[in-house]
Write a protein that holds these residues in place. Sequence first.
Motif, short mmCIF file in Angstrom:
data_model
loop_
_atom_site.label_atom_id
_atom_site.label_comp_id
_atom_site.label_asym_id
_atom_site.label_seq_id
_atom_site.Cartn_x
_atom_site.Cartn_y
_atom_site.Cartn_z
N SER A 106 -54.56 -34.66 -2.38
CA SER A 106 -54.66 -33.40 -3.11
C SER A 106 -54.22 -33.56 -4.56
O SER A 106 -54.78 -32.91 -5.46
CB SER A 106 -53.81 -32.31 -2.43
OG SER A 106 -52.45 -32.67 -2.41
N SER A 110 -56.70 -32.75 -7.64
CA SER A 110 -56.27 -31.81 -8.67
C SER A 110 -56.36 -32.42 -10.06
O SER A 110 -56.81 -31.78 -11.01
CB SER A 110 -54.83 -31.35 -8.40
OG SER A 110 -54.75 -30.56 -7.25
N THR A 113 -60.41 -33.09 -10.74
CA THR A 113 -61.34 -31.95 -10.74
C THR A 113 -60.67 -30.62 -11.07
O THR A 113 -61.37 -29.63 -11.33
CB THR A 113 -62.01 -31.80 -9.36
OG1 THR A 113 -61.04 -31.31 -8.41
CG2 THR A 113 -62.59 -33.12 -8.88
N ASN A 115 -59.00 -29.06 -8.82
CA ASN A 115 -59.01 -28.36 -7.53
C ASN A 115 -58.52 -29.31 -6.45
O ASN A 115 -59.16 -30.32 -6.16
CB ASN A 115 -60.44 -27.88 -7.21
CG ASN A 115 -60.52 -27.18 -5.86
OD1 ASN A 115 -59.52 -26.95 -5.20
ND2 ASN A 115 -61.73 -26.83 -5.45
N THR A 117 -58.52 -29.03 -3.38
CA THR A 117 -59.32 -29.03 -2.15
C THR A 117 -60.77 -29.41 -2.44
O THR A 117 -61.67 -29.08 -1.66
CB THR A 117 -59.27 -27.65 -1.46
OG1 THR A 117 -59.83 -26.66 -2.34
CG2 THR A 117 -57.84 -27.27 -1.11
N ALA A 118 -61.00 -30.06 -3.56
CA ALA A 118 -62.37 -30.44 -3.93
C ALA A 118 -62.97 -31.37 -2.89
O ALA A 118 -62.27 -32.12 -2.20
CB ALA A 118 -62.37 -31.13 -5.30
N ALA A 192 -53.73 -25.86 -11.45
CA ALA A 192 -54.34 -25.97 -10.12
C ALA A 192 -53.27 -26.07 -9.04
O ALA A 192 -53.35 -25.41 -8.00
CB ALA A 192 -55.27 -27.19 -10.07
N GLN A 196 -52.43 -23.29 -6.02
CA GLN A 196 -52.46 -23.70 -4.61
C GLN A 196 -51.13 -23.41 -3.92
O GLN A 196 -51.11 -22.92 -2.80
CB GLN A 196 -52.80 -25.18 -4.51
CG GLN A 196 -54.23 -25.51 -4.91
CD GLN A 196 -54.38 -26.93 -5.37
OE1 GLN A 196 -53.44 -27.73 -5.26
NE2 GLN A 196 -55.53 -27.27 -5.89
#
Length: 209
Positions: A106, A110, A113, A115, A117-118, A192, A196
């Motif tokens: 993760s 992060s 990207t 994110n 959870t990409a 990000a 999260q």
Amino acid sequence: MRVMGIDPGLTRCGLGIIDMDQGKRAGLVHVEVARTHKDLATHFRLRTVADAIDRLIHEYEPEIVAIERVFVQDNLQSVATTMQVMGAAMTCVARAGLPMAMHTPSEVKSAVTGNGTASKAQVQHMVARILGLSAVPKPADAADALAIAICQGWRGTGLLGAGDDSAVSVSISGRVRARGEMTPAQQLWAQAQAAQRRTGAVDPRLRQR
């Protein structure tokens, strides 16, 4: 700085090397996948992976090595073999006398990207974009290794043996703290991570509970 990223795996171990300049721009140096045959005994497979890591360290002289940390999953056998590869890789890094960092999947997602959870496809395309490549590195293990190296080059955290090596930290509640001014990449990562953690988990499966 020259950074080597390792995506540990017994059948396919991704190995990527990048150069990161002072402006945090990343450039591809080398990428490959160390492959082993499933019919070989595990200790011989680990030797093959370790030989590949030793060869690249000797040839390309990275200044730091980053390895993806094992992510807990249902397949305990897969976790066990991945940890064995991690141990072999850590030994190679130690023999070379290099600093080493570890990052969770993760954290890598992060950083690359924005994110945590990409999808793998999103990470692969961002790796190609960041490095200015005309095509996505194949197989996925190769792109993952480069993503780990990029994560380390941008964040500069996760160093083993350091009491407080993080320039940027995000608390469980989502509060961001930084020592000095954050780079754009660090700001993106921190935002990000904070978003999260305010939802309660990075792993999307945990949000369903």
